[in-house]
Design a protein around this motif. Sequence first.
Motif, mmCIF file in Angstrom:
data_model
loop_
_atom_site.group_PDB
_atom_site.id
_atom_site.type_symbol
_atom_site.label_atom_id
_atom_site.label_comp_id
_atom_site.label_asym_id
_atom_site.label_seq_id
_atom_site.Cartn_x
_atom_site.Cartn_y
_atom_site.Cartn_z
ATOM 1 N N ALA A 17 51.817 48.938 49.398
ATOM 2 C CA ALA A 17 53.235 49.098 49.045
ATOM 3 C C ALA A 17 53.902 47.750 48.774
ATOM 4 O O ALA A 17 54.971 47.452 49.287
ATOM 5 C CB ALA A 17 53.983 49.869 50.137
ATOM 6 N N ASP A 18 53.232 46.915 47.983
ATOM 7 C CA ASP A 18 53.731 45.595 47.565
ATOM 8 C C ASP A 18 53.934 44.611 48.716
ATOM 9 O O ASP A 18 54.719 43.684 48.630
ATOM 10 C CB ASP A 18 55.032 45.731 46.758
ATOM 11 C CG ASP A 18 55.274 44.495 45.897
ATOM 12 O OD1 ASP A 18 54.298 43.942 45.352
ATOM 13 O OD2 ASP A 18 56.445 44.064 45.797
ATOM 14 N N GLU A 19 53.200 44.795 49.822
ATOM 15 C CA GLU A 19 53.282 43.883 50.958
ATOM 16 C C GLU A 19 51.878 43.455 51.361
ATOM 17 O O GLU A 19 50.989 44.296 51.521
ATOM 18 C CB GLU A 19 53.974 44.568 52.135
ATOM 19 C CG GLU A 19 54.146 43.673 53.321
ATOM 20 C CD GLU A 19 54.883 44.350 54.472
ATOM 21 O OE1 GLU A 19 55.117 43.664 55.466
ATOM 22 O OE2 GLU A 19 55.209 45.543 54.376
ATOM 23 N N TRP A 20 51.693 42.141 51.539
ATOM 24 C CA TRP A 20 50.401 41.596 51.952
ATOM 25 C C TRP A 20 50.386 41.366 53.456
ATOM 26 O O TRP A 20 51.317 40.774 54.012
ATOM 27 C CB TRP A 20 50.133 40.262 51.255
ATOM 28 C CG TRP A 20 49.767 40.401 49.820
ATOM 29 C CD1 TRP A 20 50.617 40.345 48.746
ATOM 30 C CD2 TRP A 20 48.462 40.628 49.293
ATOM 31 N NE1 TRP A 20 49.908 40.516 47.588
ATOM 32 C CE2 TRP A 20 48.584 40.697 47.891
ATOM 33 C CE3 TRP A 20 47.205 40.777 49.862
ATOM 34 C CZ2 TRP A 20 47.492 40.898 47.056
ATOM 35 C CZ3 TRP A 20 46.120 40.977 49.038
ATOM 36 C CH2 TRP A 20 46.263 41.034 47.647
ATOM 37 N N ARG A 21 49.309 41.857 54.103
ATOM 38 C CA ARG A 21 49.086 41.605 55.523
ATOM 39 C C ARG A 21 47.590 41.456 55.764
ATOM 40 O O ARG A 21 46.764 41.854 54.945
ATOM 41 C CB ARG A 21 49.601 42.755 56.395
ATOM 42 C CG ARG A 21 51.097 42.938 56.391
ATOM 43 C CD ARG A 21 51.473 43.968 57.417
ATOM 44 N NE ARG A 21 52.866 44.368 57.321
ATOM 45 C CZ ARG A 21 53.443 45.169 58.188
ATOM 46 N NH1 ARG A 21 52.754 45.690 59.186
ATOM 47 N NH2 ARG A 21 54.705 45.490 58.050
ATOM 48 N N ILE A 22 47.265 40.959 56.940
ATOM 49 C CA ILE A 22 45.862 40.756 57.332
ATOM 50 C C ILE A 22 45.264 42.076 57.797
ATOM 51 O O ILE A 22 45.874 42.790 58.594
ATOM 52 C CB ILE A 22 45.772 39.697 58.446
ATOM 53 C CG1 ILE A 22 46.307 38.358 57.947
ATOM 54 C CG2 ILE A 22 44.341 39.574 58.977
ATOM 55 C CD1 ILE A 22 46.560 37.341 59.040
ATOM 56 N N ILE A 23 44.060 42.370 57.337
ATOM 57 C CA ILE A 23 43.316 43.538 57.802
ATOM 58 C C ILE A 23 42.138 43.096 58.682
ATOM 59 O O ILE A 23 41.699 43.823 59.567
ATOM 60 C CB ILE A 23 42.842 44.431 56.621
ATOM 61 C CG1 ILE A 23 42.246 45.741 57.131
ATOM 62 C CG2 ILE A 23 41.860 43.708 55.728
ATOM 63 C CD1 ILE A 23 43.236 46.654 57.811
ATOM 64 N N ARG A 24 41.650 41.865 58.472
ATOM 65 C CA ARG A 24 40.563 41.348 59.302
ATOM 66 C C ARG A 24 40.691 39.827 59.391
ATOM 67 O O ARG A 24 40.878 39.157 58.379
ATOM 68 C CB ARG A 24 39.205 41.731 58.720
ATOM 69 C CG ARG A 24 38.054 41.417 59.658
ATOM 70 C CD ARG A 24 36.726 42.021 59.228
ATOM 71 N NE ARG A 24 36.280 41.491 57.957
ATOM 72 C CZ ARG A 24 35.985 42.238 56.881
ATOM 73 N NH1 ARG A 24 36.107 43.538 56.915
ATOM 74 N NH2 ARG A 24 35.580 41.667 55.769
ATOM 75 N N ARG A 25 40.596 39.309 60.615
ATOM 76 C CA ARG A 25 40.672 37.854 60.836
ATOM 77 C C ARG A 25 39.519 37.412 61.719
ATOM 78 O O ARG A 25 39.213 38.031 62.727
ATOM 79 C CB ARG A 25 41.984 37.456 61.490
ATOM 80 C CG ARG A 25 41.967 35.989 61.985
ATOM 81 C CD ARG A 25 43.304 35.484 62.392
ATOM 82 N NE ARG A 25 43.953 34.975 61.182
ATOM 83 C CZ ARG A 25 45.032 34.216 61.190
ATOM 84 N NH1 ARG A 25 45.608 33.876 62.318
ATOM 85 N NH2 ARG A 25 45.559 33.776 60.060
ATOM 86 N N MET A 26 38.939 36.280 61.317
ATOM 87 C CA MET A 26 37.925 35.609 62.124
ATOM 88 C C MET A 26 38.300 34.140 62.207
ATOM 89 O O MET A 26 38.750 33.554 61.227
ATOM 90 C CB MET A 26 36.543 35.754 61.483
ATOM 91 C CG MET A 26 35.439 35.074 62.237
ATOM 92 S SD MET A 26 33.871 35.340 61.344
ATOM 93 C CE MET A 26 32.778 34.483 62.427
#
Length: 189
Positions: free
Chosen positions: A123-132
Amino acid sequence: MPDDAATWRFLHDRQQISDCLARLARGEDRRDAALISASFWPDATTDYGIFAGDFAAYLAWVVPGSDAIAVTQHILGQSHVVVEGNGARVETQVSAYHRIDACKGARDVWLGGRYLDVMEQRADEWRIIRRMMVYDWFRDDGPSVDWSQGLMGMAFSGPDFTGRAQGDVSTAFSRAANRNIRSSTGWDS
């Protein structure tokens, strides 16, 4: 010559990704659950080597955080961003300071490494789905400076000049800036 709409979309996406990373670093330093939550998708996972889990477990680990870690400061460096449609792979350099009191008095420690983030746009928003987190170096600077003594032999004029994980002057400063309100001091609104 690149398509203007595609160029603007690419720049917009990169800025949103950068804003997300900065928001998360601030949230972690302030132990602010709302800022951290606004940086990860609820179905995200993390792996810091010393902690791995889903987003709910990560948030419970970071907020309120350990009483033994009074102050943190995450300094983000350059990010290598590869956007592919509604996904992105982002490697960001990080140096992080921690003031740790492990029952032997406060110590200043630094670590450096890279965040490896998989991000998604929804929905036009960037967020983290996986972080290492990948660690490159660690340094123990020894006993922490006693802030009650001031800085370089000069006393502080008030309590607002030393950092804390929660409740410091920058929280009020940001609130005022976000609302574009000025008080008589400029800091307490």
